[in-house]
Design a protein around this motif. Structure first.
Motif, PDB file in Angstrom:
ATOM      1  N   SER A 140     -34.853  57.753 -21.532  1.00 46.91           N
ATOM      2  CA  SER A 140     -36.125  58.382 -21.927  1.00 46.91           C
ATOM      3  C   SER A 140     -37.181  57.352 -22.316  1.00 46.91           C
ATOM      4  CB  SER A 140     -35.894  59.344 -23.099  1.00 46.91           C
ATOM      5  OG  SER A 140     -35.398  58.666 -24.228  1.00 46.91           O
ATOM      6  N   PHE A 141     -36.767  56.087 -22.483  1.00 48.02           N
ATOM      7  CA  PHE A 141     -37.702  55.026 -22.847  1.00 48.02           C
ATOM      8  C   PHE A 141     -38.235  54.280 -21.621  1.00 48.02           C
ATOM      9  CE2 PHE A 141     -35.096  55.665 -26.592  1.00 48.02           C
ATOM     10  CZ  PHE A 141     -35.998  55.564 -27.644  1.00 48.02           C
ATOM     11  N   SER A 142     -37.952  54.795 -20.434  1.00 41.14           N
ATOM     12  CA  SER A 142     -38.296  54.068 -19.207  1.00 41.14           C
ATOM     13  C   SER A 142     -39.792  53.782 -19.092  1.00 41.14           C
ATOM     14  CB  SER A 142     -37.817  54.843 -17.975  1.00 41.14           C
ATOM     15  OG  SER A 142     -38.428  56.115 -17.915  1.00 41.14           O
ATOM     16  N   SER A 143     -40.621  54.680 -19.603  1.00 40.46           N
ATOM     17  CA  SER A 143     -42.070  54.483 -19.480  1.00 40.46           C
ATOM     18  C   SER A 143     -42.651  53.595 -20.572  1.00 40.46           C
ATOM     19  CB  SER A 143     -42.784  55.839 -19.498  1.00 40.46           C
ATOM     20  OG  SER A 143     -42.547  56.504 -20.722  1.00 40.46           O
ATOM     21  N   ARG A 186     -34.888  46.637 -28.573  1.00 38.75           N
ATOM     22  CA  ARG A 186     -35.419  47.293 -29.768  1.00 38.75           C
ATOM     23  C   ARG A 186     -35.183  48.800 -29.711  1.00 38.75           C
ATOM     24  NH1 ARG A 186     -41.530  46.024 -31.651  1.00 38.75           N
ATOM     25  NH2 ARG A 186     -42.095  48.208 -31.589  1.00 38.75           N
ATOM     26  N   ALA A 187     -35.386  49.377 -28.532  1.00 38.71           N
ATOM     27  CA  ALA A 187     -35.136  50.811 -28.365  1.00 38.71           C
ATOM     28  C   ALA A 187     -33.662  51.130 -28.599  1.00 38.71           C
ATOM     29  CB  ALA A 187     -35.557  51.254 -26.966  1.00 38.71           C
ATOM     30  N   ALA A 188     -32.782  50.261 -28.126  1.00 38.63           N
ATOM     31  CA  ALA A 188     -31.344  50.471 -28.298  1.00 38.63           C
ATOM     32  C   ALA A 188     -30.964  50.445 -29.779  1.00 38.63           C
ATOM     33  CB  ALA A 188     -30.564  49.416 -27.525  1.00 38.63           C
ATOM     34  N   ILE A 189     -31.544  49.509 -30.514  1.00 35.85           N
ATOM     35  CA  ILE A 189     -31.265  49.437 -31.949  1.00 35.85           C
ATOM     36  C   ILE A 189     -31.801  50.673 -32.651  1.00 35.85           C
ATOM     37  CG2 ILE A 189     -31.670  48.135 -34.075  1.00 35.85           C
ATOM     38  CD1 ILE A 189     -31.963  45.617 -32.327  1.00 35.85           C
ATOM     39  N   SER A 190     -32.984  51.119 -32.224  1.00 35.60           N
ATOM     40  CA  SER A 190     -33.612  52.285 -32.848  1.00 35.60           C
ATOM     41  C   SER A 190     -32.766  53.548 -32.691  1.00 35.60           C
ATOM     42  CB  SER A 190     -35.003  52.500 -32.248  1.00 35.60           C
ATOM     43  OG  SER A 190     -35.611  53.648 -32.793  1.00 35.60           O
ATOM     44  N   VAL A 191     -32.306  53.820 -31.471  1.00 33.23           N
ATOM     45  CA  VAL A 191     -31.519  55.042 -31.250  1.00 33.23           C
ATOM     46  C   VAL A 191     -30.161  54.933 -31.946  1.00 33.23           C
ATOM     47  CG1 VAL A 191     -32.655  55.620 -29.073  1.00 33.23           C
ATOM     48  CG2 VAL A 191     -30.600  54.212 -29.026  1.00 33.23           C
ATOM     49  N   THR A 192     -29.620  53.713 -32.031  1.00 33.63           N
ATOM     50  CA  THR A 192     -28.347  53.516 -32.722  1.00 33.63           C
ATOM     51  C   THR A 192     -28.517  53.731 -34.217  1.00 33.63           C
ATOM     52  OG1 THR A 192     -27.694  51.892 -31.047  1.00 33.63           O
ATOM     53  CG2 THR A 192     -26.418  51.931 -33.073  1.00 33.63           C
ATOM     54  N   LEU A 193     -29.614  53.246 -34.763  1.00 37.66           N
ATOM     55  CA  LEU A 193     -29.903  53.442 -36.186  1.00 37.66           C
ATOM     56  C   LEU A 193     -30.034  54.932 -36.499  1.00 37.66           C
ATOM     57  CD1 LEU A 193     -30.664  52.531 -39.018  1.00 37.66           C
ATOM     58  CD2 LEU A 193     -32.992  52.120 -38.204  1.00 37.66           C
ATOM     59  N   THR A 194     -30.739  55.669 -35.657  1.00 35.64           N
ATOM     60  CA  THR A 194     -30.894  57.110 -35.865  1.00 35.64           C
ATOM     61  C   THR A 194     -29.545  57.813 -35.840  1.00 35.64           C
ATOM     62  OG1 THR A 194     -33.099  57.113 -34.864  1.00 35.64           O
ATOM     63  CG2 THR A 194     -31.937  59.214 -34.953  1.00 35.64           C
ATOM     64  N   LYS A 195     -28.697  57.435 -34.880  1.00 34.18           N
ATOM     65  CA  LYS A 195     -27.365  58.031 -34.760  1.00 34.18           C
ATOM     66  C   LYS A 195     -26.518  57.712 -35.988  1.00 34.18           C
ATOM     67  CE  LYS A 195     -24.185  59.989 -31.972  1.00 34.18           C
ATOM     68  NZ  LYS A 195     -24.342  61.302 -31.316  1.00 34.18           N
ATOM     69  N   THR A 196     -26.619  56.496 -36.483  1.00 30.66           N
ATOM     70  CA  THR A 196     -25.843  56.087 -37.654  1.00 30.66           C
ATOM     71  C   THR A 196     -26.321  56.794 -38.911  1.00 30.66           C
ATOM     72  OG1 THR A 196     -25.615  53.910 -36.613  1.00 30.66           O
ATOM     73  CG2 THR A 196     -24.929  54.086 -38.905  1.00 30.66           C
ATOM     74  N   VAL A 224     -44.849  57.529 -10.190  1.00 29.89           N
ATOM     75  CA  VAL A 224     -43.447  57.803  -9.865  1.00 29.89           C
ATOM     76  C   VAL A 224     -42.727  56.517  -9.495  1.00 29.89           C
ATOM     77  CG1 VAL A 224     -41.900  58.953  -8.242  1.00 29.89           C
ATOM     78  CG2 VAL A 224     -43.879  60.176  -9.170  1.00 29.89           C
ATOM     79  N   HIS A 225     -43.397  55.667  -8.722  1.00 26.47           N
ATOM     80  CA  HIS A 225     -42.796  54.395  -8.323  1.00 26.47           C
ATOM     81  C   HIS A 225     -42.548  53.512  -9.538  1.00 26.47           C
ATOM     82  CE1 HIS A 225     -41.829  50.969  -5.817  1.00 26.47           C
ATOM     83  NE2 HIS A 225     -42.731  50.248  -6.470  1.00 26.47           N
ATOM     84  N   SER A 226     -43.526  53.487 -10.461  1.00 27.09           N
ATOM     85  CA  SER A 226     -43.379  52.686 -11.665  1.00 27.09           C
ATOM     86  C   SER A 226     -42.239  53.184 -12.526  1.00 27.09           C
ATOM     87  CB  SER A 226     -44.690  52.707 -12.473  1.00 27.09           C
ATOM     88  OG  SER A 226     -44.551  52.011 -13.684  1.00 27.09           O
ATOM     89  N   GLN A 227     -42.142  54.519 -12.678  1.00 27.36           N
ATOM     90  CA  GLN A 227     -41.059  55.093 -13.468  1.00 27.36           C
ATOM     91  C   GLN A 227     -39.716  54.776 -12.850  1.00 27.36           C
ATOM     92  OE1 GLN A 227     -42.181  59.223 -13.624  1.00 27.36           O
ATOM     93  NE2 GLN A 227     -43.394  58.973 -15.484  1.00 27.36           N
ATOM     94  N   SER A 228     -39.668  54.785 -11.523  1.00 24.27           N
ATOM     95  CA  SER A 228     -38.433  54.461 -10.830  1.00 24.27           C
ATOM     96  C   SER A 228     -38.029  53.015 -11.084  1.00 24.27           C
ATOM     97  CB  SER A 228     -38.595  54.712  -9.328  1.00 24.27           C
ATOM     98  OG  SER A 228     -37.425  54.346  -8.628  1.00 24.27           O
ATOM     99  N   ASP A 229     -39.010  52.117 -11.044  1.00 26.33           N
ATOM    100  CA  ASP A 229     -38.735  50.704 -11.322  1.00 26.33           C
ATOM    101  C   ASP A 229     -38.233  50.517 -12.745  1.00 26.33           C
ATOM    102  OD1 ASP A 229     -39.483  50.019  -8.792  1.00 26.33           O
ATOM    103  OD2 ASP A 229     -41.485  49.321  -9.327  1.00 26.33           O
ATOM    104  N   ASP A 230     -38.889  51.191 -13.698  1.00 26.09           N
ATOM    105  CA  ASP A 230     -38.482  51.080 -15.097  1.00 26.09           C
ATOM    106  C   ASP A 230     -37.081  51.630 -15.300  1.00 26.09           C
ATOM    107  OD1 ASP A 230     -40.940  49.995 -15.687  1.00 26.09           O
ATOM    108  OD2 ASP A 230     -41.817  51.887 -16.358  1.00 26.09           O
ATOM    109  N   SER A 231     -36.790  52.740 -14.630  1.00 23.87           N
ATOM    110  CA  SER A 231     -35.470  53.345 -14.736  1.00 23.87           C
ATOM    111  C   SER A 231     -34.415  52.419 -14.147  1.00 23.87           C
ATOM    112  CB  SER A 231     -35.461  54.697 -14.019  1.00 23.87           C
ATOM    113  OG  SER A 231     -34.195  55.303 -14.103  1.00 23.87           O
ATOM    114  N   ASP A 232     -34.734  51.783 -13.031  1.00 28.02           N
ATOM    115  CA  ASP A 232     -33.803  50.829 -12.412  1.00 28.02           C
ATOM    116  C   ASP A 232     -33.556  49.645 -13.339  1.00 28.02           C
ATOM    117  OD1 ASP A 232     -33.581  52.389 -10.168  1.00 28.02           O
ATOM    118  OD2 ASP A 232     -35.016  51.239  -8.977  1.00 28.02           O
TER     119      ASP A 232
END
Length: 205
Positions: A53-56, A67-77, A24-32
């Motif tokens: 959703s990519f925090s982990s 890379r995750a940002a490009i991936s979700v943008t590509l899917t949306k496009t 939980v602490h790790s997920q919180s750090d990743d989310s931050d």
């Protein structure tokens, strides 16, 4: 000597509770990390909602986040391009006098072509991001990331060209819907480019 009653409880804590707390602490750090990174973009709320959703999986890594940002943008496009492909096969809408709007049909087609170009440019960006060599020289990294920045900038330009074509189109009921969908993609592309720029800045400094 009899084992203490506390030993089973300690074992239970170490085996089950502690890993859960650490997770939980790790997920919180990743989310931050994602939230802080998204605050450097023009659309931070959209950025966080599309990437949280990519925090982990990003592990506080700016390159993985970009890379995750490009991936979700590509899917949306791709989804939008598919939607527009269906629109461009429809008969042009008619006005109250029954007259068709061939100009509107042409704009829809041009927008679709621009989005196809944007898709290819994002694919080029993704390919380059996958090929990043972490052990390479700084010069090599900057060259690779420069390619990514160029492709994403070109994709953003293509998306803007798409909506620019609708400026002089009137009485077209699908115009607002299409422009709103393209605007969403433009915002995501802008965010992806901002996160790429942030990745470069962190690597240099």
């Amino acid at each position: 000597m009899k084992p203490s009653l506390h030993q089973p409880l300690l074992f239970f804590f170490l085996a089950t509770v502690l890993p859960l707390i650490l997770t939980v602490h790790s997920q919180s750090d990743d989310s931050d990390f994602i939230r802080t990174s998204c605050n450097t973009t023009l659309y931070p709320d959209l950025c966080f909602s599309s990437l949280s959703s990519f925090s982990s999986s990003v592990h506080n890594d700016p390159a993985l986040l970009a890379r995750a940002a490009i991936s979700v943008t590509l899917t949306k496009t791709l989804d939008l391009a598919s939607y527009l492909a269906n629109v461009t096969t429809l008969q042009p809408e008619s006005n109250e006098d029954g007259a068709h709007h061939p100009t509107a049909a042409a704009v829809f087609h041009d927008c679709f072509d621009n989005l196809k170009d944007a898709v290819e440019e994002m694919r080029g960006s993704m390919k380059q991001m996958r090929e990043l060599v972490s052990t390479g020289s700084l010069e090599s990294f900057r060259f690779q990331m420069s390619n990514v920045q160029t492709w994403l900038s070109a994709a953003l330009t293509d998306e803007e060209t798409c909506t620019d074509g609708f400026i002089n189109i009137h009485d077209e009921p699908r115009k607002d819907d299409i422009c709103a969908r393209v605007d969403d993609v433009k915002k995501m592309t802008s965010n992806a480019l901002a996160l790429v720029n942030l990745c470069v800045d962190k690597a240099i400094h």
